[in-house]
Motif scaffolding. Structure first.
Motif, PDB file in Angstrom:
ATOM      1  N   PRO A 141       0.795  -1.249   0.000  1.00  0.00           N
ATOM      2  CA  PRO A 141       0.000   0.000   0.000  1.00  0.00           C
ATOM      3  C   PRO A 141       0.820   1.288   0.000  1.00  0.00           C
ATOM      4  O   PRO A 141       0.391   2.296  -0.563  1.00  0.00           O
ATOM      5  N   ASP A 171       1.478   1.815  -3.515  1.00  0.00           N
ATOM      6  CA  ASP A 171       0.216   2.197  -4.177  1.00  0.00           C
ATOM      7  C   ASP A 171      -0.077   3.676  -3.939  1.00  0.00           C
ATOM      8  O   ASP A 171      -0.443   4.410  -4.850  1.00  0.00           O
ATOM      9  N   THR A 199      -5.983  -2.263  -1.994  1.00  0.00           N
ATOM     10  CA  THR A 199      -5.618  -0.995  -1.350  1.00  0.00           C
ATOM     11  C   THR A 199      -6.632   0.047  -1.786  1.00  0.00           C
ATOM     12  O   THR A 199      -6.861   0.221  -2.980  1.00  0.00           O
ATOM     13  N   ALA A 248      -6.310  -0.921   3.606  1.00  0.00           N
ATOM     14  CA  ALA A 248      -5.858  -2.074   2.817  1.00  0.00           C
ATOM     15  C   ALA A 248      -6.231  -3.362   3.527  1.00  0.00           C
ATOM     16  O   ALA A 248      -6.321  -3.403   4.758  1.00  0.00           O
ATOM     17  N   ALA A 254      -2.520   0.602   7.436  1.00  0.00           N
ATOM     18  CA  ALA A 254      -2.708  -0.661   6.715  1.00  0.00           C
ATOM     19  C   ALA A 254      -2.260  -1.864   7.530  1.00  0.00           C
ATOM     20  O   ALA A 254      -2.864  -2.932   7.473  1.00  0.00           O
TER      21      ALA A 254
END
Ligand SMILES: Nc1ncnc2c1ncn2[C@@H]1O[C@H](COP(=O)(O)OP(=O)(O)O)[C@@H](O)[C@H]1O
Ligand SMILES: [Mg+2]
Length: 382
Positions: A156, A159, A182, A195, A368
């Motif tokens: 993540p 991302d 995510t 996530a 996350a």
């Protein structure tokens, strides 16, 4: 700075190598340009040995041996990638090596009267650094666990760095063995990233196909088996009723949920092979789509983009089902449309995570993983 990322995922299909050029971007972020990618499948004997030490009680000798064998295979894959790209190993400044997860228990368990979370990725960084002459960052997950996190998911951060958008919300979905999602709300800050693992990716499909073909085939190539079968609504609704799919994020899944026992249970349904593969393919698509929709507020869906990577993008049955399970107003794309090869997104992510560690920047997202704070991940073998 040229950085190589080495990834081998839960599908146990092989070693993905991506070499990228990482530079500072104007907005203080990072610009990542692909230089070379290469995938080296695991030899069936290596795959069987890794499967043999995954999530089971096993001889420590096998674990130690594989820990030292894998970096040799990683080094070969790295050298082959350099050669194909016309690079010398010394042109690459850094390698990020995820390693092969053989055990992951992100939630603390009772261990001799203590609460202990644990994870183990095989593939020793010192050996890889010695064989390549390139510094290696490995063992990314333990530091996040030490900081109270689950040690996963780590992608993540990547991302967020590369795919966040000021105007539109996005879901990044990686369909490997497990499906990881995510969620990036429009203009979101690191602390707002959510996530989770939505459930199975290809793992259960792969296992069924391997079972029916007695190992001759490893996956449902081009979704042909699923496309020739019919979904069994009754079994699908039983599978979908699993509590896991209703739990809020963060949550993570692994071989312990969708491995041998899960497949034994599926086989007991007595369905025709193609129908069972179709049903499980539907389960993967539906749990991904449902998980995204249930996490969003309705206005967020306008212009929302679902961006897929991982081996699952090559399965048209799965991609078609995902399209039909998502609300029409959501766009479905692959990371290829954003300049990131879907087969190498995770390898690229670990190159970027290594780059951050090299610069002593933290790269877990506490939102996350559940960690108390952001920490610099991994161990460096100079
Ligand atoms: N042509 C294809 N048709 C259907 N499925 C495919 C195809 N190519 C790859 N896959 C699926 O992708 C999986 C590998 O995906 P990958 O992203 O490497 O997973 P992991 O990260 O778990 O290693 C394979 O095991 C297979 O299920
Ligand atoms: Mg793989």
């Amino acid at each position: 700075m040229l950085v190589a990322g080495l990834m081998s995922g839960t599908s146990l299909d092989g070693i993905d190598v991506a070499i990228v050029d990482i530079a500072k971007a104007k907005d203080d972020g990072l610009a990542v340009r692909g230089v070379a990618t290469h995938c080296v499948p695991y030899d069936p004997t290596v795959r069987a040995a890794l499967l043999g030490v995954s999530n089971c009680e096993t001889h420590t000798r096998e674990i130690a041996r594989l820990h030292f064998l894998l970096p040799r295979l990683y080094a070969e894959a790295f050298h082959a990638t350099c050669e194909r790209a016309g690079l010398k190993a010394g042109d690459v400044a850094l390698i990020g090596c995820h390693g092969q997860t053989v055990y992951h228990e992100g939630q603390p368990a009772d261990v001799l009267g203590h609460r202990v979370a644990s994870t183990l990725q095989l593939g020793d960084g010192s050996v890889l650094a010695e064989l390549t002459g390139v510094p290696v960052v490995s063992d990314f997950r333990p530091r996040d666990i030490a900081a109270g996190g689950q040690g996963a998911p780590l992608v993540p951060y990547f991302d967020w760095l590369l795919f966040r958008d000021a105007e539109r919300g996005r879901a990044l979905v990686n369909i490997g063995g497990i499906a990881n999602v995510t969620l990036l709300a429009a203009g979101c800050a690191q602390a707002q990233v959510r996530a989770y693992d939505s459930g199975p990716g290809n793992m259960a499909i792969d296992a069924l196909v391997a079972h029916y073909t007695e190992g001759a085939k490893r996956y449902d190539a081009d979704g042909e088996i699923a496309l020739s079968g019919a979904v069994d609504p009754e079994l699908l609704s039983i599978l979908m009723s699993d509590d896991y799919y209703r739990r809020r994020a963060p949550k993570s899944a692994g071989r312990e949920q969708y491995g041998r026992e899960f497949v034994q249970m599926l086989l007991q349904s007595g369905l025709e092979p193609a129908d069972l593969v179709a049903t499980v393919t539907h389960l993967t698509a539906a749990t991904i789509a449902d998980s995204i929709c249930s996490q969003l507020r309705e206005p967020e869906e306008e212009g929302f983009q679902v961006i897929v990577s991982g081996g699952g993008v090559h399965n048209p049955a799965l991609m078609r089902l995902l399209r039909s399970e998502l609300p029409e107003e959501m766009e479905l794309a692959t990371t290829a449309e954003f300049g990131v090869d879907p087969d190498f997104k995770e390898a690229i992510a670990f190159a970027v995570l290594a780059h951050e560690t090299w610069h002593r920047r933290g790269s877990n997202l506490p939102s996350a993983t559940g960690a108390r704070r952001q920490v610099v991940l991994g161990k460096v073998s100079y």
